[in-house]
Design an enzyme around this catalytic site. Sequence first.
Site, PDB file in Angstrom:
ATOM      1  NE  ARG A 232      -3.089 140.213   3.403  1.00  0.00           N
ATOM      2  CZ  ARG A 232      -2.872 140.808   4.562  1.00  0.00           C
ATOM      3  NH1 ARG A 232      -3.907 141.173   5.308  1.00  0.00           N
ATOM      4  NH2 ARG A 232      -1.641 141.056   4.990  1.00  0.00           N
ATOM      5  CD  GLU A 261     -10.141 144.994  -0.541  1.00  0.00           C
ATOM      6  OE1 GLU A 261      -9.263 145.858  -0.307  1.00  0.00           O
ATOM      7  OE2 GLU A 261     -10.529 144.178   0.307  1.00  0.00           O
ATOM      8  CG  HIS A 279      -9.123 146.541   3.307  1.00  0.00           C
ATOM      9  ND1 HIS A 279      -8.497 145.840   2.298  1.00  0.00           N
ATOM     10  CD2 HIS A 279      -8.391 146.279   4.424  1.00  0.00           C
ATOM     11  CE1 HIS A 279      -7.442 145.207   2.769  1.00  0.00           C
ATOM     12  NE2 HIS A 279      -7.365 145.459   4.058  1.00  0.00           N
TER      13      HIS A 279
END
Length: 528
Positions: A232, A261, A279
């Site tokens: 995370r 993000e 990601h």
Amino acid sequence: MSLPVVLIADKLAPSTVAALGDQVEVRWVDGPDRDKLLAAVPEADALLVRSATTVDAEVLAAAPKLKIVARAGVGLDNVDVDAATARGVLVVNAPTSNIHSAAEHALALLLAASRQIPAADASLREHTWKRSSFSGTEIFGKTVGVVGLGRIGQLVAQRIAAFGAYVVAYDPYVSPARAAQLGIELLSLDDLLARADFISVHLPKTPETAGLIDKEALAKTKPGVIIVNAARGGLVDEAALADAITGGHVRAAGLDVFATEPCTDSPLFELAQVVVTPHLGASTAEAQDRAGTDVAESVRLALAGEFVPDAVNVGGGVVNEEVAPWLDLVRKLGVLAGVLSDELPVSLSVQVRGELAAEEVEVLRLSALRGLFSAVIEDAVTFVNAPALAAERGVTAEICKASESPNHRSVVDVRAVGADGSVVTVSGTLYGPQLSQKIVQINGRHFDLRAQGINLIIHYVDRPGALGKIGTLLGTAGVNIQAAQLSEDAEGPGATILLRLDQDVPDDVRTAIAAAVDAYKLEVVDLS
């Protein structure tokens, strides 16, 4: 008899349709087109979506036949779970669909960072041959620290061990016995930071874990450590990590997640020692395919009236009507037992006494586990995944019954035992025509107080003026006492007071109260 209608609103793999079987009628709709979706859902018994389709209260209200909403993926941001629960619609996702992909991506980052692969690749593409500039470091014989031993952390630990590395881990919610079963040495975070040559982070993001690997933590690491975060964003302080790499203390890093993000600007991006990806942990064909087949199986089970894995809400579940009102109370008892325990218990026992013991109450064991883990797990803790979470963390759970209940028609006791033999017991019952939830016992001391809201529990030395000090300190902090009850120890000078408050208690006020009344134990628990 017509077949149940399964409405697929987003693009899914062909294997998803195959997994649904031939006992359903499959229809498709362009889910992001709101008008088309609203026109199609009234006949749907099940709705399958990915991330593009929003399933909100309006969509649910337009679907009177709907029994289940299935999200082919992990997140549920596009599904109004509360609205679905209110309408008795089951909501499922695919929480384990990407765990192998995520674990492999973490390993890829670790390997790429340790051998400077991206920088070497870029150099060669510039038509230069600089072997001496890209000397790497082996994993073999090194100590790899895994921070967080959930499903993905365990997979990483198992796979990295195959490289000949020695694996250590930090996870306050995994018992030493469970870690030993996995062949992993369990350490404190500080010890792990000091010993590990590589550190891979696999924690949920919570208020307690945000910024866990910060400037202070990085200073405790071994010189030349390599750090990976594919869990995370925000678990690792990115600015502090960039400084540690620039200063030479940290050798390299690999990151797939970022505090904000999309992230296109970071000091880490300027460093050749850092491997970064946008990601991509779950971005494999297999993970996407698995997500579809997993939720298809859940839909098939739900439409057949069977128990459904990966359900994230209670309302859609089939529970005996005599047992259903107890689910939330027993969850709260699990929360209370966990908060009052000094560490994660190694065993949890749920005893059902009185008239309720005549019913099928296995679900109450799961409800207690949900409560126990809800404070420490970021993802939804469900009746299905609670046993798996317990198994991963070495917690055993049992349920037993007794027909006798001298003081109440029915009562449920939850008993938590720690690794050191310490025991916490809490009990609750339902009373009145509204079936109000009530706490009736904590560690052998009797109470009669509603199980709701923010509660302050203090076990302290019972001296004149102690209650006044507690009230004064809370009042000065602007915290109102809504209800309170005192229970004295059967022997000795101790007493326990349970206070229901209108808000949480600041840390400094907790410290002041504990000092003022010589508290043996002081805890705040949210029973909302």
